[in-house]
Structures are given as C-alpha cells and as structure tokens.
Scaffold this motif. Structure first.
Motif, PDB file in Angstrom:
ATOM      1  N   HIS A 122       0.883  -0.967  -0.019  1.00 23.51           N
ATOM      2  CA  HIS A 122      -0.215   0.075   0.097  1.00 23.51           C
ATOM      3  C   HIS A 122       1.048   1.196  -0.093  1.00 23.51           C
ATOM      4  N   ASP A 124       1.126   5.287   1.798  1.00 26.08           N
ATOM      5  CA  ASP A 124       0.711   6.480   2.461  1.00 26.08           C
ATOM      6  C   ASP A 124       1.240   7.686   2.103  1.00 26.08           C
ATOM      7  N   THR A 137      -0.437  16.471  11.538  1.00 30.80           N
ATOM      8  CA  THR A 137      -0.856  15.850  10.136  1.00 30.80           C
ATOM      9  C   THR A 137      -2.172  16.884   9.886  1.00 30.80           C
ATOM     10  N   TYR A 139      -3.610  16.115   6.592  1.00 34.70           N
ATOM     11  CA  TYR A 139      -4.204  14.976   5.917  1.00 34.70           C
ATOM     12  C   TYR A 139      -3.306  13.840   5.804  1.00 34.70           C
ATOM     13  N   ARG A 140      -4.126  12.594   5.804  1.00 32.06           N
ATOM     14  CA  ARG A 140      -3.214  11.219   5.650  1.00 32.06           C
ATOM     15  C   ARG A 140      -4.298  10.230   4.799  1.00 32.06           C
ATOM     16  N   ASP A 141      -3.668   9.593   3.947  1.00 35.95           N
ATOM     17  CA  ASP A 141      -4.619   8.884   3.322  1.00 35.95           C
ATOM     18  C   ASP A 141      -3.764   7.469   2.790  1.00 35.95           C
ATOM     19  N   VAL A 142      -4.274   6.150   3.035  1.00 37.08           N
ATOM     20  CA  VAL A 142      -3.538   4.903   2.699  1.00 37.08           C
ATOM     21  C   VAL A 142      -4.529   4.524   0.959  1.00 37.08           C
ATOM     22  N   ILE A 143      -3.748   4.414   0.158  1.00 35.85           N
ATOM     23  CA  ILE A 143      -4.377   4.140  -0.990  1.00 35.85           C
ATOM     24  C   ILE A 143      -3.526   2.694  -1.744  1.00 35.85           C
ATOM     25  N   PHE A 154      -1.522  13.250  -6.437  1.00 36.57           N
ATOM     26  CA  PHE A 154      -2.370  13.179  -4.962  1.00 36.57           C
ATOM     27  C   PHE A 154      -2.705  14.556  -4.813  1.00 36.57           C
ATOM     28  N   PRO A 157      -7.857  16.975  -0.614  1.00 37.08           N
ATOM     29  CA  PRO A 157      -9.266  16.889  -0.614  1.00 37.08           C
ATOM     30  C   PRO A 157      -9.673  18.213   0.013  1.00 37.08           C
ATOM     31  N   SER A 160     -10.716  18.296   3.751  1.00 40.78           N
ATOM     32  CA  SER A 160      -9.429  18.403   4.873  1.00 40.78           C
ATOM     33  C   SER A 160      -9.118  19.917   5.057  1.00 40.78           C
TER      34      SER A 160
END
Length: 276
Positions: A122, A124, A137, A139-143, A154, A157, A160
């Motif tokens: 994945h 991060d 933090t 913004y944080r996203d796991v994609i 990236f 959004p 956020s």
C-alpha cells in the motif's frame, strides 16, 4: 522555434505579472508557444532559509523479484521520485531541500512510482503542518498501488483543512513493499502556499484569483510557470498532457518543465491511477 520562444519570453518578462491576461498575442503566435517560452525560462524562487526543510525527492530502489515486470526498466527507472525541485545549500553539500510554491489551498502533487501493483502492499500519503514541532498531520490517506509503473498524482481533498498562506507544510509519500528486503521506501519534501488568495487585486482592479480561473488552461500554465509557482504550473501542464496526449506543443512544454529541474528522464513516463 527556439528563437520564437526567446522572443515571446522577452515579451512576457517585460509586460509583468498581471498584464499576461490583457496582452493580446499576435495571431501567428500560438498560446502553446507562449507557455513553452515561460517554461523555457522558468526561474524557481530560492527556498526559505529554514534549516528544517531538508528532504529527499528520490527513494532508494527496492530489491524486487526477478519475475516482476518492474525489473525490465533501467536503473534510473527504478527509483521512487517526487516531481519537485531540489536545492543544495552549496556545491558538495549533503543537505538537500525539496520545496516548491503553490497558490492553491488544495494543491495536487505528482510522483513517479516505478513498481507494479504486485510489488507494493500500500501507499501512504501525508501532509503535515511544518510550523508545528510535532508536525501535526493535516491530511493522511492510505491508497492502493497502480497496476503499472508511472506518474501518479495526489490532491489534498476539500474535506481536509486548506493550506494557509505563507505556512510551510511537509509532505511524505511512503511505499510499503510486499515481501521485500527493503520494506519501506519514501520521499519527503515541502510545499508553501503563497501569493494569490481571493483578496488579491490585479492592475485592472479585478480579483486576480478569480480572473486566473477564468483563463484557459494554456494561459494559466504560462502564468504559473512565469511566476515560479511550481506545483500549479506542473499540475496544469499535467492535465493538458493527459487531455491532449498527441499535442506536440504540450509534449514539448511537459518535457521542458521537467528538464528545468533535472527530471527530464521521466517526461515520457505514462500517467497512471491508484487502484487500477
């Protein structure tokens, strides 16, 4: 063609920042050429003198299986790379600053991922408030990884917190690999929002941010490149490159902007999406 670019560059430089929207190019001069001229003379502003903004725009190559299609690339193609300028304090300095400007409160960042989906568990993506000692933090996203190697983007959004004017933010893209000796690979850098907000007024008395949005993507790209807003210039040209993949003028613009920060070797890499 190069002579034309230089002439247009001189014109754009002489008329200043705001008049780029009111200046009428001769009929024989295409807007794409104006963009190329701006990119050709792209001048990055120096990074802020903050000792805490060191980063790395290239992540080490992972030792992957010989059966993985990623191994078909060259050594220079097997490094995670952030499409961001890097600076050194002096010749031979080991301290590298990875940094750029944006006008956007919800910016888009671009990275080259050289591995197949089979090699990555994945990804991060993190943006943190750099003014906070603990790097709060934002913004944080796991994609999911894209199916094939290529350039991925990236975006912060709108759900956020928006980036604030003149604040430094740190971003990190981290790949967690599948069953590899090099378990994690990451790149880190900084982004700073500056300049154009909704209250900025141009020389004609209009709201500059609003006027920029009303312009064609071509003219927006020219403006951002001419005025050192790296993330915005790159994102605008990337969208044009995706929408008009066979447009030779846009291809040249894309090549030029990446060459300006010594990333020309990635100019022909495909754009890919996460989870595909």
């Amino acid at each position: 063609m190069k002579k034309t670019f230089k002439k247009i560059g001189i014109i754009l430089g002489s008329i200043g920042v705001f008049s780029i929207f009111t200046y009428n190019l001769p009929v024989s001069v295409k807007v794409a050429e104006a963009i190329a001229a701006a990119v050709f003379k792209f001048k990055l502003p120096p990074p802020p003198p903050n000792r805490g903004i060191a980063g790395n725009r290239v992540g080490g190559a992972s030792r992957i299986s010989s059966k993985d299609p990623t191994n078909e690339g060259t050594n220079s193609d097997r490094h995670l790379t952030a499409l961001v300028p890097e600076y050194r304090n002096s010749v031979g300095s080991e301290i590298t600053k990875v940094w750029g400007l944006t006008t956007n409160e919800y910016p888009t960042l671009y990275f080259y991922i050289p591995y197949t989906k089979k090699s990555i568990s994945h990804i991060d993506f993190i943006i943190a408030d750099g003014d906070n000692l603990e790097h709060r933090t934002v913004y944080r996203d796991v994609i999911l990884s894209p199916k094939y190697p290529g350039i991925i983007n990236f975006s912060l959004p709108q759900t956020s917190a928006p980036l604030k004017i003149d604040k430094l933010y740190q971003w990190e893209l981290k790949l967690t690999m599948n069953r590899q000796l090099d378990k994690e690979i990451s790149v880190k850098g900084w982004i700073q929002r500056s300049g154009l907000n909704s209250d900025s007024i141009d020389s004609t008395g209009g709201r500059l941010a609003q006027r920029i949005k009303q312009e064609s993507p071509n003219r927006q790209a020219a403006f951002y490149a001419e005025n050192g807003f790296w993330y915005d210039a790159l994102a605008t040209l990337a969208e044009l490159r995706i929408q008009r993949p066979k447009d030779l003028a846009i291809i040249e613009d894309w090549n030029n902007i990446l060459k300006s920060v010594n990333l020309g070797k990635l100019a022909n890499k495909p754009f890919v999406k996460s989870g595909y």
